[in-house]
Design a protein around this motif. Structure first.
Motif, PDB file in Angstrom:
ATOM      1  N   ARG A 144       0.821  -1.210   0.000  1.00  0.00           N
ATOM      2  CA  ARG A 144       0.000   0.000   0.000  1.00  0.00           C
ATOM      3  C   ARG A 144       0.862   1.269   0.000  1.00  0.00           C
ATOM      4  N   ARG A 145       2.063   1.191   0.580  1.00  0.00           N
ATOM      5  CA  ARG A 145       2.922   2.379   0.693  1.00  0.00           C
ATOM      6  C   ARG A 145       4.206   2.131  -0.107  1.00  0.00           C
ATOM      7  N   LEU A 146       4.232   2.675  -1.320  1.00  0.00           N
ATOM      8  CA  LEU A 146       5.378   2.507  -2.199  1.00  0.00           C
ATOM      9  C   LEU A 146       6.331   3.682  -2.028  1.00  0.00           C
ATOM     10  N   VAL A 147       7.609   3.385  -1.911  1.00  0.00           N
ATOM     11  CA  VAL A 147       8.641   4.422  -1.820  1.00  0.00           C
ATOM     12  C   VAL A 147       9.584   4.245  -3.000  1.00  0.00           C
ATOM     13  N   MET A 148       9.757   5.308  -3.792  1.00  0.00           N
ATOM     14  CA  MET A 148      10.603   5.243  -4.981  1.00  0.00           C
ATOM     15  C   MET A 148      11.911   5.976  -4.734  1.00  0.00           C
ATOM     16  N   ALA A 149      13.025   5.232  -4.753  1.00  0.00           N
ATOM     17  CA  ALA A 149      14.349   5.814  -4.565  1.00  0.00           C
ATOM     18  C   ALA A 149      14.897   6.263  -5.912  1.00  0.00           C
ATOM     19  N   LEU A 171      -4.544  -0.910  -6.365  1.00  0.00           N
ATOM     20  CA  LEU A 171      -4.496  -1.138  -4.924  1.00  0.00           C
ATOM     21  C   LEU A 171      -5.145   0.033  -4.190  1.00  0.00           C
ATOM     22  N   PRO A 172      -6.280  -0.180  -3.539  1.00  0.00           N
ATOM     23  CA  PRO A 172      -6.993   0.915  -2.855  1.00  0.00           C
ATOM     24  C   PRO A 172      -6.114   1.578  -1.795  1.00  0.00           C
ATOM     25  N   ASP A 173      -6.193   2.911  -1.746  1.00  0.00           N
ATOM     26  CA  ASP A 173      -5.501   3.702  -0.721  1.00  0.00           C
ATOM     27  C   ASP A 173      -3.984   3.589  -0.788  1.00  0.00           C
ATOM     28  N   SER A 174      -3.433   3.138  -1.915  1.00  0.00           N
ATOM     29  CA  SER A 174      -1.982   3.058  -2.043  1.00  0.00           C
ATOM     30  C   SER A 174      -1.402   4.439  -2.356  1.00  0.00           C
ATOM     31  N   THR A 175      -0.159   4.660  -1.941  1.00  0.00           N
ATOM     32  CA  THR A 175       0.506   5.949  -2.132  1.00  0.00           C
ATOM     33  C   THR A 175       1.930   5.728  -2.641  1.00  0.00           C
ATOM     34  N   LEU A 176       2.495   6.765  -3.264  1.00  0.00           N
ATOM     35  CA  LEU A 176       3.869   6.736  -3.749  1.00  0.00           C
ATOM     36  C   LEU A 176       4.609   7.946  -3.192  1.00  0.00           C
ATOM     37  N   THR A 177       5.732   7.699  -2.530  1.00  0.00           N
ATOM     38  CA  THR A 177       6.582   8.756  -2.001  1.00  0.00           C
ATOM     39  C   THR A 177       7.967   8.627  -2.621  1.00  0.00           C
ATOM     40  N   VAL A 178       8.527   9.754  -3.058  1.00  0.00           N
ATOM     41  CA  VAL A 178       9.865   9.752  -3.646  1.00  0.00           C
ATOM     42  C   VAL A 178      10.904   9.978  -2.555  1.00  0.00           C
ATOM     43  N   LEU A 179      11.984   9.212  -2.601  1.00  0.00           N
ATOM     44  CA  LEU A 179      13.058   9.280  -1.612  1.00  0.00           C
ATOM     45  C   LEU A 179      14.383   9.545  -2.315  1.00  0.00           C
ATOM     46  N   TYR A 180      15.122  10.523  -1.810  1.00  0.00           N
ATOM     47  CA  TYR A 180      16.469  10.799  -2.331  1.00  0.00           C
ATOM     48  C   TYR A 180      17.442  10.818  -1.167  1.00  0.00           C
ATOM     49  N   VAL A 181      18.522  10.055  -1.303  1.00  0.00           N
ATOM     50  CA  VAL A 181      19.548   9.992  -0.263  1.00  0.00           C
ATOM     51  C   VAL A 181      20.733  10.837  -0.705  1.00  0.00           C
ATOM     52  N   SER A 182      21.082  11.820   0.110  1.00  0.00           N
ATOM     53  CA  SER A 182      22.182  12.725  -0.206  1.00  0.00           C
ATOM     54  C   SER A 182      23.329  12.504   0.771  1.00  0.00           C
ATOM     55  N   ASN A 183      24.557  12.714   0.289  1.00  0.00           N
ATOM     56  CA  ASN A 183      25.705  12.656   1.199  1.00  0.00           C
ATOM     57  C   ASN A 183      26.249  14.047   1.500  1.00  0.00           C
ATOM     58  N   GLU A 184      25.465  15.080   1.149  1.00  0.00           N
ATOM     59  CA  GLU A 184      25.834  16.462   1.421  1.00  0.00           C
ATOM     60  C   GLU A 184      24.770  17.101   2.308  1.00  0.00           C
ATOM     61  N   ALA A 211       3.207  15.541  -3.760  1.00  0.00           N
ATOM     62  CA  ALA A 211       3.848  15.504  -2.451  1.00  0.00           C
ATOM     63  C   ALA A 211       5.349  15.740  -2.616  1.00  0.00           C
ATOM     64  N   GLU A 212       5.952  16.492  -1.704  1.00  0.00           N
ATOM     65  CA  GLU A 212       7.371  16.783  -1.812  1.00  0.00           C
ATOM     66  C   GLU A 212       8.204  15.527  -1.601  1.00  0.00           C
ATOM     67  N   PRO A 213       9.305  15.415  -2.337  1.00  0.00           N
ATOM     68  CA  PRO A 213      10.195  14.272  -2.121  1.00  0.00           C
ATOM     69  C   PRO A 213      10.781  14.282  -0.719  1.00  0.00           C
ATOM     70  N   ARG A 214      11.069  13.118  -0.212  1.00  0.00           N
ATOM     71  CA  ARG A 214      11.720  12.993   1.088  1.00  0.00           C
ATOM     72  C   ARG A 214      13.238  13.002   0.855  1.00  0.00           C
ATOM     73  N   ILE A 215      13.948  13.962   1.453  1.00  0.00           N
ATOM     74  CA  ILE A 215      15.398  14.071   1.330  1.00  0.00           C
ATOM     75  C   ILE A 215      16.021  13.587   2.631  1.00  0.00           C
ATOM     76  N   LEU A 216      16.941  12.650   2.513  1.00  0.00           N
ATOM     77  CA  LEU A 216      17.559  12.058   3.692  1.00  0.00           C
ATOM     78  C   LEU A 216      19.071  12.070   3.526  1.00  0.00           C
ATOM     79  N   TYR A 217      19.787  12.472   4.557  1.00  0.00           N
ATOM     80  CA  TYR A 217      21.251  12.446   4.525  1.00  0.00           C
ATOM     81  C   TYR A 217      21.761  11.128   5.079  1.00  0.00           C
ATOM     82  N   HIS A 218      22.684  10.520   4.340  1.00  0.00           N
ATOM     83  CA  HIS A 218      23.346   9.311   4.829  1.00  0.00           C
ATOM     84  C   HIS A 218      24.623   9.113   4.028  1.00  0.00           C
ATOM     85  N   SER A 219      25.681   8.709   4.697  1.00  0.00           N
ATOM     86  CA  SER A 219      26.960   8.532   4.008  1.00  0.00           C
ATOM     87  C   SER A 219      27.006   7.256   3.178  1.00  0.00           C
ATOM     88  N   HIS A 220      26.073   6.321   3.436  1.00  0.00           N
ATOM     89  CA  HIS A 220      26.015   5.064   2.683  1.00  0.00           C
ATOM     90  C   HIS A 220      24.652   4.983   1.994  1.00  0.00           C
TER      91      HIS A 220
END
Length: 274
Positions: A144-149, A171-184, A211-220
């Motif tokens: 139901r909750r799809l996350v696209m990297a 799929l009823p009530d399914s959603t898509l969220t965009v995820l971007y992992v930054s090292n900066e 919906a705004e993309p989710r930006i996450l910092y991680h070195s890996h």
């Protein structure tokens, strides 16, 4: 003719949770299943099986047909003597499926590297959506909750590969969220603008409902993707795959292999044009 989902299956398919997951998707997608077994492939026909005198070709075919008859949607069986990529390419030409499905791994003795290598070979030679399903935990479950990297750059998918849109519609009530992992750490605003532009240019903005993309910092990168998916309570990870570098930029081979080997979520790989 209903659309098809091609499931790459082995002779131990009785416990194949990838098939159960695919069947669970086939119902709302109104699709039929194709069980594709490649007889002489090391992934789908493990050595310990080949050495067993109890399992000859006719017995394997009977077992797969019996398995097919127990599915909740119409299911056919195909057994090929070709190499894996050739067999899949022929299945794609014949069935024009919505996606391919591969379990991880086929047996407890199958190294993750073999699964990752098979996935990479398929993405290179048969640019089709490829769903990798973990060994345990997802039988009979529909996401139901799809996350696209994404890697932050513009991308264009191959024609007639709108499986994400089809899943969201089915799929009823399914959603898509965009995820971007930054090292900066200091580029959050720039990253937000760049990723938003890439999603808009790809046409996926309509699926995210702006919906705004989710930006996450991680070195890996791979660990960051899995962390972000957990924080977003995802139940399917979608990854845009660039063929020229197998997954380009952040998504190079080692990251892909790590996601395939360690992600607790099903991963839908979407090959993009370079």
């Amino acid at each position: 003719m209903t659309p098809a989902i091609v499931v790459l299956t082995d002779f131990f398919a009785v416990s194949n949770r990838a098939l159960a997951f695919a069947a669970g998707l086939a119902v709302p997608l109104k699709a039929h299943l194709v069980l594709l077994h490649v007889r002489h492939d090391g992934l789908l026909s493990p050595e310990e099986y080949a050495k067993s005198e109890r399992h000859d070709a006719s017995e394997a075919e009977r077992a797969l047909k019996q398995l097919a008859s127990s599915q909740p949607v119409p299911t056919e069986v195909e057994i090929s003597d070709d190499f894996l990529t050739d067999a899949v390419a022929e299945a794609v030409r014949h069935h024009k499926p919505q996606m391919l499905v591969l379990g991880r791994p086929g047996t407890a003795a199958t190294p993750v590297e073999i699964i990752a290598g098979a996935a990479m070979d398929l993405l290179r030679t048969v640019p089709y959506p490829l769903l990798i399903v973990p060994t345990v935990g997802w039988a009979g479950f529909t996401p139901r909750r799809l996350v696209m990297a994404v890697d932050g750059n513009d991308f264009v998918l191959y024609e007639h590969q709108n499986i994400v849109a089809q899943l969201l519609e089915a799929l009823p009530d399914s959603t898509l969220t965009v995820l971007y992992v930054s090292n900066e750490r200091d580029q959050r605003q720039e990253d937000q603008l760049r990723v938003t532009h890439a999603i808009r240019e790809s046409g996926f903005d309509a699926l995210t409902k702006d919906a705004e993309p989710r930006i996450l910092y991680h070195s890996h990168p791979a660990q960051g993707i899995m962390q972000g998916a957990t924080e977003l309570d995802a139940d399917m990870l979608v990854v845009v795959a660039r063929r020229h570098s197998l997954l380009g930029s952040l998504f190079h081979r080692s990251v892909t292999a790590q996601l395939i080997g360690e992600s607790a979520l099903p991963i839908l790989l979407l090959p993009a044009k370079d």
